[in-house]
Enzyme design. Structure first.
Site, PDB file in Angstrom:
ATOM      1  N   ALA A  80       0.564  -1.258  -0.056  1.00 35.94           N
ATOM      2  CA  ALA A  80       0.189  -0.020   0.215  1.00 35.94           C
ATOM      3  C   ALA A  80       0.927   1.220   0.012  1.00 35.94           C
ATOM      4  CB  ALA A  80      -0.912  -0.166   1.101  1.00 35.94           C
ATOM      5  N   ASP A 251      -3.660  -2.517   4.383  1.00 30.20           N
ATOM      6  CA  ASP A 251      -3.956  -1.881   2.982  1.00 30.20           C
ATOM      7  C   ASP A 251      -4.892  -0.925   3.431  1.00 30.20           C
ATOM      8  OD1 ASP A 251      -2.535  -4.261   1.608  1.00 30.20           O
ATOM      9  OD2 ASP A 251      -3.201  -3.131   0.283  1.00 30.20           O
TER      10      ASP A 251
HETATM   11  O1  MRU Z   1      -1.340  -7.340  -2.911  1.00 24.39           O
HETATM   12  P1  MRU Z   1      -0.120  -6.661  -2.332  1.00 24.39           P
HETATM   13  O2  MRU Z   1       1.215  -7.341  -2.544  1.00 24.39           O
HETATM   14  O3  MRU Z   1      -0.004  -5.055  -2.838  1.00 24.39           O
HETATM   15  O4  MRU Z   1      -0.404  -6.649  -0.732  1.00 24.39           O
HETATM   16  C1  MRU Z   1       0.489  -6.214  -0.010  1.00 24.39           C
HETATM   17  C2  MRU Z   1      -0.126  -6.243   1.653  1.00 24.39           C
HETATM   18  O5  MRU Z   1      -1.220  -6.695   1.781  1.00 24.39           O
HETATM   19  C3  MRU Z   1       0.642  -5.594   2.542  1.00 24.39           C
HETATM   20  O6  MRU Z   1       0.559  -6.313   3.777  1.00 24.39           O
HETATM   21  C4  MRU Z   1      -0.024  -4.093   2.704  1.00 24.39           C
HETATM   22  O7  MRU Z   1       0.015  -3.470   1.594  1.00 24.39           O
HETATM   23  C5  MRU Z   1       1.017  -3.535   3.714  1.00 24.39           C
HETATM   24  S1  MRU Z   1       2.545  -3.337   3.011  1.00 24.39           S
HETATM   25  C6  MRU Z   1       3.415  -2.006   3.990  1.00 24.39           C
END
Ligand code: MRU
Length: 359
Positions: A80, A251
């Site tokens: 995110a 997210d």
């Molecule tokens: O689908 P992604 O890889 O973008 O999902 C990422 C996550 O779920 C992370 O845990 C979240 O974005 C936090 S990142 C600091």
């Protein structure tokens, strides 16, 4: 803080372009000591192609906002906070190209629906434009703020990690998912730097394998002891007392503290509740969507079934079987022991304590 920052800035690409694909220049470089997901170069964005990791370190040169939108949608960059930073630079490129700002905003916004940092960063860029602020400077500031928020979360969060703790984490929340250092993985990194002798169980995180490919890669570079597990091994380990705490990123977090995060997070929170294991979330204030109350209101991304039916590039399921790919789930506030932010630790997790800390 500055010293750490310089330590983590990689040697920028000096090696020649080694291949061309999709009309983009692609370079392979050695990252040396540091890990960065993206580097702003003033008139273009260098992006580490995360789909190639851990086997190849490939950099993409993104020169317009459409390329940036595609990179976010295709998950060349993910996580995110990193998505938010990269979208801000995409906005700079789009406006410089002479596109209608609203058009650029919409194109970047419609890439991934769950990560709140994306909307937060784009709204901030739009606001900067309306108030006549310098767009490039604003995007750089978003990146800088994310990096320093991660360092603060690392310092605060490591207080919750006991010496010798066996920590379990899910997905990738490290330098690759942020402007650097990381959220949940940043806390792990800080605890390790403090000499706490922790070890990490790394959920592989099907189907995109952010854990097995990216978190393991980052932990290896840092020399942090770890072991990759299949997602379904977590219950066995937690049930047998082999996990002292779970820490994940987010997210989107609602006003009352419900958390959207990578699919499988909710399952971990239920396991922790059942076995009395602390369940922590680490996220910057830019991940909080205070306009919504409950997790049920968060749009949940569904991605291609093909990603579920394959393991990496290898097809494993019958071609004609349908599959469902829900990319995120919701962990209710009552399953969360504490949320670590750059402004402080939210505990207990409820609307009152969130608003007190953030407003
Ligand atoms: O689908 P992604 O890889 O973008 O999902 C990422 C996550 O779920 C992370 O845990 C979240 O974005 C936090 S990142 C600091």
């Amino acid at each position: 803080m500055c010293l750490i920052r310089y330590f983590y800035v990689p040697n920028l690409p000096q090696t020649p372009v080694v291949k061309q694909s999709d009309n983009k220049s692609v370079r392979c470089i050695s990252m040396d000591k540091g890990v960065r997901a993206f580097v702003w170069k003033g008139d273009y964005l260098l992006l580490l192609e995360q789909r190639d990791l851990p086997h190849r370190e490939t950099w993409l040169e993104l020169r317009n906002h459409k390329e940036v939108a595609k990179a976010i949608r295709d998950m060349s960059v993910r996580g995110a906070p990193a998505i938010g930073c990269v979208a801000a630079y995409g906005f700079v490129l789009g406006v410089r190209e002479g596109y209608e700002p609203q058009e650029v905003y919409e194109e970047l916004k419609n890439t991934r629906p769950t990560a709140f940092n994306l909307f937060w960063a784009l709204d901030r860029m739009m606001e900067a434009l309306k108030s006549g602020r310098d767009l490039e400077r604003e995007a750089i500031q978003i990146e800088e703020e994310d990096f320093s928020a991660n360092l603060s979360m690392g310092n605060l969060g490591s207080q919750l990690i006991p010496h010798g703790a066996k920590v379990l984490t899910h997905c990738n929340t490290g330098a690759l998912a942020t402007a650097g250092w990381g959220t949940a993985l940043g806390v792990i990194r800080s605890a390790h730097k403090e000499g706490k002798e922790i070890s990490v169980w790394v959920d592989e995180t099907r189907p995109y394998l952010q854990g097995a490919r990216l978190t393991a890669w980052e932990l290896l570079k840092e020399g942090i002891p770890h072991s990759i597990i299949t997602d379904s091994t977590a219950g066995y380990l937690i049930g047998r007392g082999m996990v002292d705490l779970v820490i994940v990123g987010a997210d989107r977090i609602t006003a009352k503290g419900d958390v959207a995060n990578k699919i499988g997070t909710y399952t971990l929170s239920v396991l922790c509740k059942e076995h009395g294991v602390p369940f922590y979330v680490a996220a910057p204030s830019s991940t909080f969507d205070l306009s919504i109350e409950s997790g049920g209101e968060i749009p949940i991304e569904e991605r291609s079934a093909r990603e579920v039916k394959a393991f990496g590039k290898c097809e494993v399921a019958p071609e004609d079987s349908p599959a469902t790919h829900i990319a995120f789930d919701i962990t209710p506030a009552e399953n969360i022991t504490a949320i670590i932010t750059e402004k402080g630790i939210v505990r207990p997790v409820c609307k009152e304590s969130i608003l007190k800390l953030l407003s």
